[in-house]
Design an enzyme around this catalytic site. Structure first.
Site, PDB file in Angstrom:
ATOM      1  N   CYS A   9      41.387  26.134  34.781  1.00 30.98           N
ATOM      2  CA  CYS A   9      42.055  26.492  33.529  1.00 30.98           C
ATOM      3  C   CYS A   9      41.287  27.531  32.709  1.00 30.98           C
ATOM      4  O   CYS A   9      41.885  28.367  32.021  1.00 30.98           O
ATOM      5  CB  CYS A   9      42.276  25.260  32.662  1.00 30.98           C
ATOM      6  N   CYS A  45      42.037  31.431  32.359  1.00 31.80           N
ATOM      7  CA  CYS A  45      43.066  31.992  31.474  1.00 31.80           C
ATOM      8  C   CYS A  45      42.914  31.504  30.031  1.00 31.80           C
ATOM      9  O   CYS A  45      43.214  32.231  29.099  1.00 31.80           O
ATOM     10  CB  CYS A  45      44.452  31.605  31.959  1.00 31.80           C
ATOM     11  N   HIS A  46      42.497  30.246  29.868  1.00 30.80           N
ATOM     12  CA  HIS A  46      42.461  29.688  28.514  1.00 30.80           C
ATOM     13  C   HIS A  46      41.078  29.790  27.880  1.00 30.80           C
ATOM     14  O   HIS A  46      40.907  29.404  26.722  1.00 30.80           O
ATOM     15  CB  HIS A  46      42.924  28.229  28.544  1.00 30.80           C
ATOM     16  N   MET A  49      52.614  30.526  33.547  1.00 35.33           N
ATOM     17  CA  MET A  49      51.706  29.395  33.784  1.00 35.33           C
ATOM     18  C   MET A  49      52.073  28.744  35.122  1.00 35.33           C
ATOM     19  O   MET A  49      53.241  28.423  35.366  1.00 35.33           O
ATOM     20  CB  MET A  49      51.884  28.399  32.628  1.00 35.33           C
ATOM     21  N   HIS A  70      41.590  43.919  31.439  1.00 40.18           N
ATOM     22  CA  HIS A  70      41.660  43.051  32.620  1.00 40.18           C
ATOM     23  C   HIS A  70      41.377  43.861  33.879  1.00 40.18           C
ATOM     24  O   HIS A  70      40.259  44.257  34.106  1.00 40.18           O
ATOM     25  CB  HIS A  70      43.019  42.341  32.653  1.00 40.18           C
ATOM     26  N   HIS A 107      49.635  44.429  34.780  1.00 39.60           N
ATOM     27  CA  HIS A 107      48.711  43.808  35.745  1.00 39.60           C
ATOM     28  C   HIS A 107      48.684  44.681  36.996  1.00 39.60           C
ATOM     29  O   HIS A 107      49.453  44.463  37.937  1.00 39.60           O
ATOM     30  CB  HIS A 107      49.185  42.379  36.076  1.00 39.60           C
TER      31      HIS A 107
HETATM   32 FE1  DHE Z   1      42.481  37.914  39.881  1.00 40.02          FE
HETATM   33  C1  DHE Z   1      41.477  41.160  40.542  1.00 40.02           C
HETATM   34  C2  DHE Z   1      40.794  37.988  36.956  1.00 40.02           C
HETATM   35  C3  DHE Z   1      43.919  34.944  38.986  1.00 40.02           C
HETATM   36  C4  DHE Z   1      43.834  37.678  42.965  1.00 40.02           C
HETATM   37  N1  DHE Z   1      41.428  39.331  38.893  1.00 40.02           N
HETATM   38  C5  DHE Z   1      41.104  40.606  39.351  1.00 40.02           C
HETATM   39  C6  DHE Z   1      40.242  41.223  38.392  1.00 40.02           C
HETATM   40  C7  DHE Z   1      40.041  40.326  37.381  1.00 40.02           C
HETATM   41  C8  DHE Z   1      40.781  39.139  37.702  1.00 40.02           C
HETATM   42  C9  DHE Z   1      39.198  40.519  36.155  1.00 40.02           C
HETATM   43  C10 DHE Z   1      39.652  42.615  38.520  1.00 40.02           C
HETATM   44  C11 DHE Z   1      38.412  42.563  39.363  1.00 40.02           C
HETATM   45  C12 DHE Z   1      37.849  43.932  39.657  1.00 40.02           C
HETATM   46  O1  DHE Z   1      38.604  44.820  40.040  1.00 40.02           O
HETATM   47  O2  DHE Z   1      36.649  44.105  39.520  1.00 40.02           O
HETATM   48  N2  DHE Z   1      42.412  36.690  38.248  1.00 40.02           N
HETATM   49  C13 DHE Z   1      41.634  36.902  37.165  1.00 40.02           C
HETATM   50  C14 DHE Z   1      41.794  35.821  36.214  1.00 40.02           C
HETATM   51  O3  DHE Z   1      41.138  35.656  35.154  1.00 40.02           O
HETATM   52  C15 DHE Z   1      42.946  35.034  36.639  1.00 40.02           C
HETATM   53  C16 DHE Z   1      44.123  35.519  35.800  1.00 40.02           C
HETATM   54  C17 DHE Z   1      42.918  33.545  36.418  1.00 40.02           C
HETATM   55  C18 DHE Z   1      41.807  32.779  37.091  1.00 40.02           C
HETATM   56  O4  DHE Z   1      41.675  31.596  36.794  1.00 40.02           O
HETATM   57  O5  DHE Z   1      41.069  33.313  37.879  1.00 40.02           O
HETATM   58  C19 DHE Z   1      43.108  35.541  38.074  1.00 40.02           C
HETATM   59  N3  DHE Z   1      43.678  36.558  40.808  1.00 40.02           N
HETATM   60  C20 DHE Z   1      44.145  35.418  40.270  1.00 40.02           C
HETATM   61  C21 DHE Z   1      44.943  34.682  41.201  1.00 40.02           C
HETATM   62  O6  DHE Z   1      45.466  33.553  41.022  1.00 40.02           O
HETATM   63  C22 DHE Z   1      45.103  35.542  42.405  1.00 40.02           C
HETATM   64  C23 DHE Z   1      46.532  36.067  42.445  1.00 40.02           C
HETATM   65  C24 DHE Z   1      44.866  34.847  43.731  1.00 40.02           C
HETATM   66  C25 DHE Z   1      43.440  34.490  44.009  1.00 40.02           C
HETATM   67  O7  DHE Z   1      43.000  34.679  45.124  1.00 40.02           O
HETATM   68  O8  DHE Z   1      42.766  34.003  43.119  1.00 40.02           O
HETATM   69  C26 DHE Z   1      44.133  36.672  42.084  1.00 40.02           C
HETATM   70  N4  DHE Z   1      42.642  39.196  41.465  1.00 40.02           N
HETATM   71  C27 DHE Z   1      43.180  38.860  42.664  1.00 40.02           C
HETATM   72  C28 DHE Z   1      43.001  39.965  43.592  1.00 40.02           C
HETATM   73  C29 DHE Z   1      42.336  40.985  42.890  1.00 40.02           C
HETATM   74  C30 DHE Z   1      42.116  40.468  41.560  1.00 40.02           C
HETATM   75  C31 DHE Z   1      43.488  39.987  45.038  1.00 40.02           C
HETATM   76  C32 DHE Z   1      41.905  42.349  43.425  1.00 40.02           C
HETATM   77  C33 DHE Z   1      43.049  43.292  43.543  1.00 40.02           C
HETATM   78  C34 DHE Z   1      42.707  44.559  44.290  1.00 40.02           C
HETATM   79  O9  DHE Z   1      43.579  45.033  45.040  1.00 40.02           O
HETATM   80  O10 DHE Z   1      41.614  45.095  44.109  1.00 40.02           O
END
Ligand code: DHE
Length: 552
Positions: free
Chosen positions: A43, A46-47, A84, A323, A366
């Site tokens: 959690c 995001c929160h 959510m 982000h 996003h």
């Molecule tokens: Fe991510 C990138 C944060 C949830 C898959 N995600 C990023 C980045 C951030 C971020 C800050 C950029 C990183 C960078 O480029 O240096 N993500 C977060 C969260 O805070 C969030 C919303 C909630 C959490 O609790 O983590 C979150 N992210 C997810 C998922 O649920 C995803 C869809 C599936 C997973 O594997 O966790 C997910 N995030 C990704 C992916 C990237 C990403 C695949 C990189 C994308 C790319 O093509 O470079």
């Protein structure tokens, strides 16, 4: 992926019928321990660690107690149309865990832990020292076309051969592994877990494995490497959510070098923010600098790592909450989503200034890394999708030759149907299309499709329905109980080295294997489904070559 959903919206949804103030809530020490772990794992992202809200709303007792256990339980179990996740319905949390969390978030927030350089060093494991590693690739495989695939909920990374589609290796990584990046040479692949555990995998080994690991913080999302000339493969950098900080490591060993706190003042109102989390990090290819985006303060830090113990930090005041983002085609401008303000910030890394702040017209941009197109009319444009609305927007990025279109939304491409739910867009210079996913749209049909955008027309020209067999609901038995699990749909797109294929993950549940689908980038036909018992919760995929050069 939790979004702000106001009380009024809940009333409208009929979820706030009983605004009863909760009775005194008591949890046993074991329940507290379990709920604290779930909160920081699931959690807090995001929160917020302190429950003050970020992409999701705050969860402070003043509000949550008004909502009461029943309403909170309903939301945690079923999710909301705003984004959510349905933690209960998707099978990630049990009914008991959902109820536990509904109670937990009505209690006062628990203090999150701190971490020093000394604490980090205690967790550091140099598994294979550089002198004992291969001097040249031990494999005959085309390792620059390997894909690193995040197997999120099992905390592993799969290395898959992009030519043969064979599994080469499975490597353990951090809890709920988030992303992978490569070193400049491509030899090393880095993983970051949500628990702040960084690992480096040597792709030159016949069977790639971790050569070093370290836990640098308690909560992290980003990792990158030094890519400037003279610094290739030298350093890695982790951006932490908690403690909010930037940690520089030696690239080949992960020995920690420096930690810098990002706690600071919001760029606009000048309020002190302890929880100033590091969101995206990208390495500059032209100079020894990382672009570091600090979410809550809305600051972009241009972090010069030439002398990493004594870094030079150029702070830019940008917008909130920063982000994810990516380079424009020239790799001079970095475009990053300020998701709470529905804007994109363009940073000019050559001049070291904020070049423009662009309202996108959509809700909660996003981009992932975004998608670059060299358009016949608009010139180079960079495109992003939105979680909260069905807009894929393209922004002009070439003030030198296409001034009229620079830093303006030149095209708003509407995805069909209602609502957002898009997480990633991706393309490759050799492909005529941008591909978009939509895994967090609540409509099952929209959630399980891919959207194909023609790069010249800048409009959706096709939707691809993922074959039902990969997304259908399944029943599994856990501890003697029958549980129904349903994959969310396709998530995150990545191209192979020559751009002839794109790969998408079916975002399943860890209880059942799912699939990685490989599509022909020209015909848009499904070429191959990579399956097997090991394919558990595949999410992000990172092609070595495309990640080395930031091709998207
Ligand atoms: Fe991510 C990138 C944060 C949830 C898959 N995600 C990023 C980045 C951030 C971020 C800050 C950029 C990183 C960078 O480029 O240096 N993500 C977060 C969260 O805070 C969030 C919303 C909630 C959490 O609790 O983590 C979150 N992210 C997810 C998922 O649920 C995803 C869809 C599936 C997973 O594997 O966790 C997910 N995030 C990704 C992916 C990237 C990403 C695949 C990189 C994308 C790319 O093509 O470079």
């Amino acid at each position: 992926m939790k979004l702000k959903i106001g009380l009024s919206a809940l009333v409208a949804m009929g979820l706030m019928g009983s605004m009863a103030v909760a009775d005194d809530i008591k949890l046993s020490p074991q329940e507290m321990k379990k709920a604290t772990q779930i909160y920081f794992d699931r959690c807090a992202g995001c929160h917020g660690m302190l429950r003050k809200g970020a992409l999701g709303p705050d969860l402070l007792p003043k509000k949550t107690r008004q909502m009461g256990t029943e309403t909170l339980e309903y939301i945690i179990y079923n999710g909301t149309p705003g984004g959510m996740p349905d933690w209960g319905a998707s099978g990630e949390l049990t009914k008991e865990e959902t109820k536990l969390m509904a109670k937990f978030i009505q209690l006062d927030p628990v203090s999150p832990p701190e971490k020093s350089l000394g604490d980090m060093k205690k967790s550091w494991k140099l598994l294979i020292p550089p002198e004992k590693r291969p001097k040249k690739p031990e494999t005959k495989r085309n390792w620059r076309n390997y894909f690193g695939v995040v197997l999120r909920d099992v905390g592993k990374v799969a290395i898959v051969d992009g030519d043969t589609k064979e599994l080469v290796s499975i490597v353990p990584s951090g809890f709920a592994t988030h992303i992978l990046r490569t070193s400049k040479s491509g030899r090393y692949m880095y993983a970051i877990g949500r628990d702040g555990k960084a690992s480096v995998i040597d792709l030159w080994m016949k069977k790639p494995q971790n050569v070093a690991t370290i836990r640098v913080c308690n909560d992290a999302r980003s990792i990158d490497t030094s890519k400037a000339k003279g610094y290739e493969d030298k350093y890695a950098v982790v951006g932490c959510y908690w403690p909010p900080s930037i940690v520089t490591l030696k690239g080949d060993t992960l020995e920690p070098i420096q930690i810098v706190s990002t706690a600071s003042y919001t760029y606009d109102t000048g309020e002190f923010t302890r929880e100033a989390r590091v969101a995206s990090i990208v390495a500059n290819h032209h100079k020894p600098e990382w672009v570091i985006n600090v979410k809550e303060t809305g600051q972009v830090w241009l972090y010069n790592y030439k002398d990493p113990r004594n870094p030079k930090i150029h702070m830019l005041m940008a917008e909130r909450y920063l982000h994810d983002g990516g380079w424009d085609l020239s790799k001079r401008y970095f475009l990053v989503a300020a998701n709470a303000r529905n804007k994109v910030v363009a940073v000019d890394t050559k001049e070291g200034k904020v070049e423009a702040i662009i309202p996108t017209g959509g809700t909660k941009p996003h981009p992932g890394r975004g998608a670059n197109v060299d358009h016949p009319k608009y010139g180079p444009v960079w495109c992003t999708g939105h979680i909260g609305s069905n807009d894929i927007v393209c922004i002009g990025t070439d003030p030198a030759h296409h001034k009229k279109f620079a830093w303006k939304v030149v095209k708003d491409i509407k995805l069909p149907g209602v609502g957002g739910g898009n997480l990633f867009v991706k393309t490759h210079p050799k492909c005529n299309y941008i591909i978009a996913d939509r895994p967090v749209n609540p409509d099952r049909k929209l959630q399980t499709q891919l959207y194909v955008i023609d790069k010249n027309k800048l409009e959706v020209v096709k939707t691809i329905k993922v074959p039902e067999k990969y997304v259908k609901e399944r029943e599994v038995t856990v501890n003697g109980k029958k549980v129904k699990v349903k994959p969310r749909g396709p998530v995150h797109i990545e191209f192979n080295k020559d751009g002839s294929e794109f790969w998408v993950s079916v975002w399943g549940n860890k209880l059942v294997p799912s699939a990685i689908l490989v599509y022909d980038a020209k015909t848009l036909k499904l070429k191959k489904a990579i399956t097997g018992d090991w394919v558990r919760t595949p999410t992000g995929k990172f092609n070595v070559y495309n990640t080395m050069y930031d091709i998207y």
